[in-house]
Write an enzyme that holds these catalytic residues in place. Structure first.
Site, PDB file in Angstrom:
ATOM      1  N   ASP A 174     -21.776 -27.133   6.436  1.00  0.00           N
ATOM      2  CA  ASP A 174     -21.069 -28.291   6.989  1.00  0.00           C
ATOM      3  C   ASP A 174     -22.087 -29.277   7.538  1.00  0.00           C
ATOM      4  O   ASP A 174     -23.201 -28.887   7.913  1.00  0.00           O
ATOM      5  CB  ASP A 174     -20.106 -27.867   8.101  1.00  0.00           C
ATOM      6  CG  ASP A 174     -19.070 -28.952   8.375  1.00  0.00           C
ATOM      7  OD1 ASP A 174     -18.065 -28.993   7.658  1.00  0.00           O
ATOM      8  OD2 ASP A 174     -19.302 -29.784   9.275  1.00  0.00           O
ATOM      9  N   ARG A 212     -16.080 -31.295  -1.618  1.00  0.00           N
ATOM     10  CA  ARG A 212     -15.221 -30.249  -1.026  1.00  0.00           C
ATOM     11  C   ARG A 212     -14.578 -29.366  -2.088  1.00  0.00           C
ATOM     12  O   ARG A 212     -13.446 -28.919  -1.917  1.00  0.00           O
ATOM     13  CB  ARG A 212     -14.136 -30.852  -0.131  1.00  0.00           C
ATOM     14  CG  ARG A 212     -14.653 -31.527   1.113  1.00  0.00           C
ATOM     15  CD  ARG A 212     -14.960 -30.501   2.211  1.00  0.00           C
ATOM     16  NE  ARG A 212     -15.284 -31.151   3.451  1.00  0.00           N
ATOM     17  CZ  ARG A 212     -14.446 -31.270   4.486  1.00  0.00           C
ATOM     18  NH1 ARG A 212     -13.251 -30.752   4.433  1.00  0.00           N
ATOM     19  NH2 ARG A 212     -14.824 -31.887   5.576  1.00  0.00           N
ATOM     20  N   TYR A 265     -19.706 -37.646  15.570  1.00  0.00           N
ATOM     21  CA  TYR A 265     -19.124 -36.362  16.013  1.00  0.00           C
ATOM     22  C   TYR A 265     -19.793 -35.868  17.298  1.00  0.00           C
ATOM     23  O   TYR A 265     -19.140 -35.279  18.164  1.00  0.00           O
ATOM     24  CB  TYR A 265     -19.246 -35.294  14.910  1.00  0.00           C
ATOM     25  CG  TYR A 265     -18.289 -35.531  13.762  1.00  0.00           C
ATOM     26  CD1 TYR A 265     -17.009 -34.992  13.772  1.00  0.00           C
ATOM     27  CD2 TYR A 265     -18.665 -36.315  12.669  1.00  0.00           C
ATOM     28  CE1 TYR A 265     -16.119 -35.224  12.730  1.00  0.00           C
ATOM     29  CE2 TYR A 265     -17.781 -36.555  11.626  1.00  0.00           C
ATOM     30  CZ  TYR A 265     -16.507 -36.006  11.654  1.00  0.00           C
ATOM     31  OH  TYR A 265     -15.628 -36.257  10.640  1.00  0.00           O
ATOM     32  N   ARG A 288     -10.165 -24.735   1.249  1.00  0.00           N
ATOM     33  CA  ARG A 288      -8.895 -24.061   1.520  1.00  0.00           C
ATOM     34  C   ARG A 288      -7.829 -24.234   0.460  1.00  0.00           C
ATOM     35  O   ARG A 288      -6.838 -23.512   0.474  1.00  0.00           O
ATOM     36  CB  ARG A 288      -8.348 -24.526   2.876  1.00  0.00           C
ATOM     37  CG  ARG A 288      -9.134 -23.953   4.029  1.00  0.00           C
ATOM     38  CD  ARG A 288      -8.793 -24.687   5.297  1.00  0.00           C
ATOM     39  NE  ARG A 288      -9.146 -26.091   5.157  1.00  0.00           N
ATOM     40  CZ  ARG A 288      -8.970 -27.011   6.090  1.00  0.00           C
ATOM     41  NH1 ARG A 288      -8.419 -26.687   7.225  1.00  0.00           N
ATOM     42  NH2 ARG A 288      -9.343 -28.258   5.889  1.00  0.00           N
TER      43      ARG A 288
HETATM   44  O1  CP3 Z   1     -17.270 -27.835  -1.030  1.00  0.00           O
HETATM   45  C1  CP3 Z   1     -18.062 -28.595  -0.410  1.00  0.00           C
HETATM   46  O2  CP3 Z   1     -18.026 -29.843  -0.530  1.00  0.00           O
HETATM   47  C2  CP3 Z   1     -19.180 -27.992   0.410  1.00  0.00           C
HETATM   48  C3  CP3 Z   1     -19.005 -27.764   1.792  1.00  0.00           C
HETATM   49  C4  CP3 Z   1     -18.684 -28.884   2.774  1.00  0.00           C
HETATM   50  C5  CP3 Z   1     -17.790 -28.686   3.857  1.00  0.00           C
HETATM   51  N1  CP3 Z   1     -17.836 -29.794   4.647  1.00  0.00           N
HETATM   52  C6  CP3 Z   1     -16.984 -27.476   4.091  1.00  0.00           C
HETATM   53  C7  CP3 Z   1     -15.868 -27.514   5.041  1.00  0.00           C
HETATM   54  C8  CP3 Z   1     -19.209 -30.167   2.894  1.00  0.00           C
HETATM   55  C9  CP3 Z   1     -20.152 -30.914   1.972  1.00  0.00           C
HETATM   56  C10 CP3 Z   1     -18.667 -30.727   4.105  1.00  0.00           C
HETATM   57  C11 CP3 Z   1     -19.026 -32.074   4.609  1.00  0.00           C
HETATM   58  C12 CP3 Z   1     -18.381 -32.582   5.815  1.00  0.00           C
HETATM   59  N2  CP3 Z   1     -17.990 -31.901   6.923  1.00  0.00           N
HETATM   60  C13 CP3 Z   1     -18.159 -33.953   6.053  1.00  0.00           C
HETATM   61  C14 CP3 Z   1     -18.557 -35.085   5.119  1.00  0.00           C
HETATM   62  C15 CP3 Z   1     -17.665 -35.256   3.967  1.00  0.00           C
HETATM   63  C16 CP3 Z   1     -16.271 -35.704   4.272  1.00  0.00           C
HETATM   64  O3  CP3 Z   1     -15.349 -34.967   3.904  1.00  0.00           O
HETATM   65  O4  CP3 Z   1     -16.107 -36.796   4.850  1.00  0.00           O
HETATM   66  C17 CP3 Z   1     -17.559 -34.072   7.321  1.00  0.00           C
HETATM   67  C18 CP3 Z   1     -17.094 -35.354   7.977  1.00  0.00           C
HETATM   68  C19 CP3 Z   1     -17.466 -32.759   7.868  1.00  0.00           C
HETATM   69  C20 CP3 Z   1     -16.978 -32.373   9.232  1.00  0.00           C
HETATM   70  C21 CP3 Z   1     -15.823 -31.462   9.142  1.00  0.00           C
HETATM   71  N3  CP3 Z   1     -15.867 -30.177   8.640  1.00  0.00           N
HETATM   72  C22 CP3 Z   1     -14.510 -31.703   9.607  1.00  0.00           C
HETATM   73  C23 CP3 Z   1     -14.028 -33.006  10.210  1.00  0.00           C
HETATM   74  C24 CP3 Z   1     -13.774 -30.560   9.343  1.00  0.00           C
HETATM   75  C25 CP3 Z   1     -12.352 -30.309   9.735  1.00  0.00           C
HETATM   76  C26 CP3 Z   1     -11.378 -30.958   8.831  1.00  0.00           C
HETATM   77  C27 CP3 Z   1     -10.954 -30.004   7.767  1.00  0.00           C
HETATM   78  O5  CP3 Z   1     -10.988 -30.379   6.595  1.00  0.00           O
HETATM   79  O6  CP3 Z   1     -10.541 -28.905   8.159  1.00  0.00           O
HETATM   80  C28 CP3 Z   1     -14.631 -29.625   8.694  1.00  0.00           C
HETATM   81  C29 CP3 Z   1     -14.257 -28.278   8.247  1.00  0.00           C
HETATM   82  C30 CP3 Z   1     -14.650 -27.845   6.887  1.00  0.00           C
HETATM   83  N4  CP3 Z   1     -15.845 -28.101   6.275  1.00  0.00           N
HETATM   84  C31 CP3 Z   1     -13.859 -27.028   6.032  1.00  0.00           C
HETATM   85  C32 CP3 Z   1     -14.617 -26.813   4.878  1.00  0.00           C
HETATM   86  C33 CP3 Z   1     -14.242 -25.999   3.676  1.00  0.00           C
HETATM   87  C34 CP3 Z   1     -12.489 -26.445   6.378  1.00  0.00           C
HETATM   88  C35 CP3 Z   1     -12.652 -25.388   7.441  1.00  0.00           C
HETATM   89  C36 CP3 Z   1     -11.974 -24.082   7.172  1.00  0.00           C
HETATM   90  O7  CP3 Z   1     -12.166 -23.422   6.137  1.00  0.00           O
HETATM   91  O8  CP3 Z   1     -11.223 -23.678   8.067  1.00  0.00           O
END
Ligand code: CP3
Length: 349
Positions: A83, A33, A159, A37
């Protein structure tokens, strides 16, 4: 002496070197990640895109946020901005991200729901993500590696069953009961993930990581059949098409079972959760991790100290420095810089 260039190829990259068990010039480092944000420049691009989902399918903007963390920090790799829920979305489930609430996804809870799902290959979503990979690879410095990824079947299915983030109880019950529709969903996600990762590799991803964020939910024969075997099937399928592609398996939370993830044929490294001491793992495997993302909230000094402790637990020729889970919202970008500096200094001692 290690030459900084390989014959006929681009400059050496420490991540690719360690994954291929070649002597690396330094300890490779990237953060799960790392684009997100906590960075003001990410928030600005996200605003411009209008929504998180739009950002995922806008190759220019997605490539920009993929590269952003490498402008600030001396990382060895960029991870594709997308994602894990792109796969269910490309299979036809509606997806949106509610502000402050996380994902809202269409559900799969029966054989009928499963039958309605489409293959991801050639979908709008996968084409856009692959365009991002292609564009990012063309913009990224030659000495940086590009990591592609997908979610593992168990985590993605959790999910799909819940319709978003949850305590995974509904999916766990379906798993324990070996519901036919649930087992078929897992099998289907294996096939789709192979196609998705292969498409990313075709587009220029040089490493792929399989994220099983909730692997620690399952135990016993469910851990075998719903976590480890499906991941093994994905690795096998991807390696059949891309034999030289290194695969990192992140089965978060399986602790003492991590050596079993490492034993999956074709796996180059395993991601380790914060709770498992790197020094407790067998010394013949390449490990990635596992600084506590929460330590970055405890101030620069603590974050540096913990980074040094993690480095001290494992030889740098078989270590990829990372966090034990994704970087948290609200992390101070200066503290991330301090951690990167601490790791580089540790290896220069
Ligand atoms: O920088 C990176 O690592 C690359 C991009 C990336 C994102 N999500 C961007 C993201 C990667 C590799 C993921 C993986 C992901 N997504 C996982 C597995 C890794 C982990 O953290 O356990 C999971 C479970 C998800 C599902 C997911 N995506 C959720 C539950 C959420 C909401 C929670 C949150 O953090 O807001 C997301 C949103 C998400 N994915 C964001 C980002 C940058 C935030 C959304 C935004 O910008 O509004």
């Amino acid at each position: 002496m290690i030459d900084s260039r390989e014959e006929g190829q681009g400059p050496r990259n420490a991540l690719l070197d360690v994954l291929n068990r070649r002597p690396a010039l330094r300890r490779p480092m990237w953060f799960m990640r790392q684009a997100g944000r906590y960075l003001p420049e990410y928030r600005a691009v996200r605003e411009k895109a209008g929504s998180f989902v739009n950002l995922c399918y806008n190759p220019e903007l997605a490539a920009e946020v993929t590269i952003q963390p490498l402008r600030r920090y001396d990382f060895d790799a960029a991870i594709l901005f997308a994602d894990i829920l792109v796969v269910p979305h490309a299979m036809g489930l509606p997806l949106k991200f509610e502000e402050g609430e996380g994902p809202v996804l269409g559900t799969v809870r029966s054989m009928n729901d499963l039958d309605a799902l489409k293959p991801v290959a050639g979908s709008f979503e996968v084409r856009k993500v692959c365009e991002t990979v292609r564009l990012t690879r063309s913009l990224l410095a030659q000495d940086k590696a590009l990591i592609g990824f997908c979610g593992a079947p168990w985590t993605v299915a959790s999910y799909m069953v819940a319709g978003g983030s949850s305590d995974r109880v509904q999916a766990k019950v379906a798993a324990y009961q070996r519901q036919p529709w649930f087992m078929a969903l897992i099998a289907r996600l294996v096939t789709e993930s192979i196609d998705y990762l292969s498409a990313q590799a075709d587009a220029g991803a040089q490493v792929v990581q399989i994220f099983d964020s909730w692997a620690g939910d399952l135990v016993g024969s469910e851990l075998d059949d719903i976590v480890l075997k499906p991941i093994a099937a994905i690795v096998e399928g991807v390696k059949a098409r891309h034999p030289g592609l290194p695969v990192i398996v992140f089965a978060r939370g399986i602790g003492l079972n991590q050596p079993r993830a490492a034993a999956i044929p074709g796996t180059s490294a395993i991601g380790i959760e914060t709770e498992t001491d790197l020094a407790s793992l067998p010394r013949d495997i390449v490990v990635q991790g596992n600084l506590d993302p929460v330590a970055l909230f405890a101030g620069e000094e603590v974050a540096r100290r913990e980074a040094v402790r993690v480095c001290g637990g494992v030889d740098r020729q078989r270590h990829i420095f990372n966090l034990g889970h994704g970087i948290r919202l609200g992390t101070d970008p200066t503290v991330v810089g301090a951690v990167v500096d601490a790791v580089r200094r540790f290896d220069e001692r």
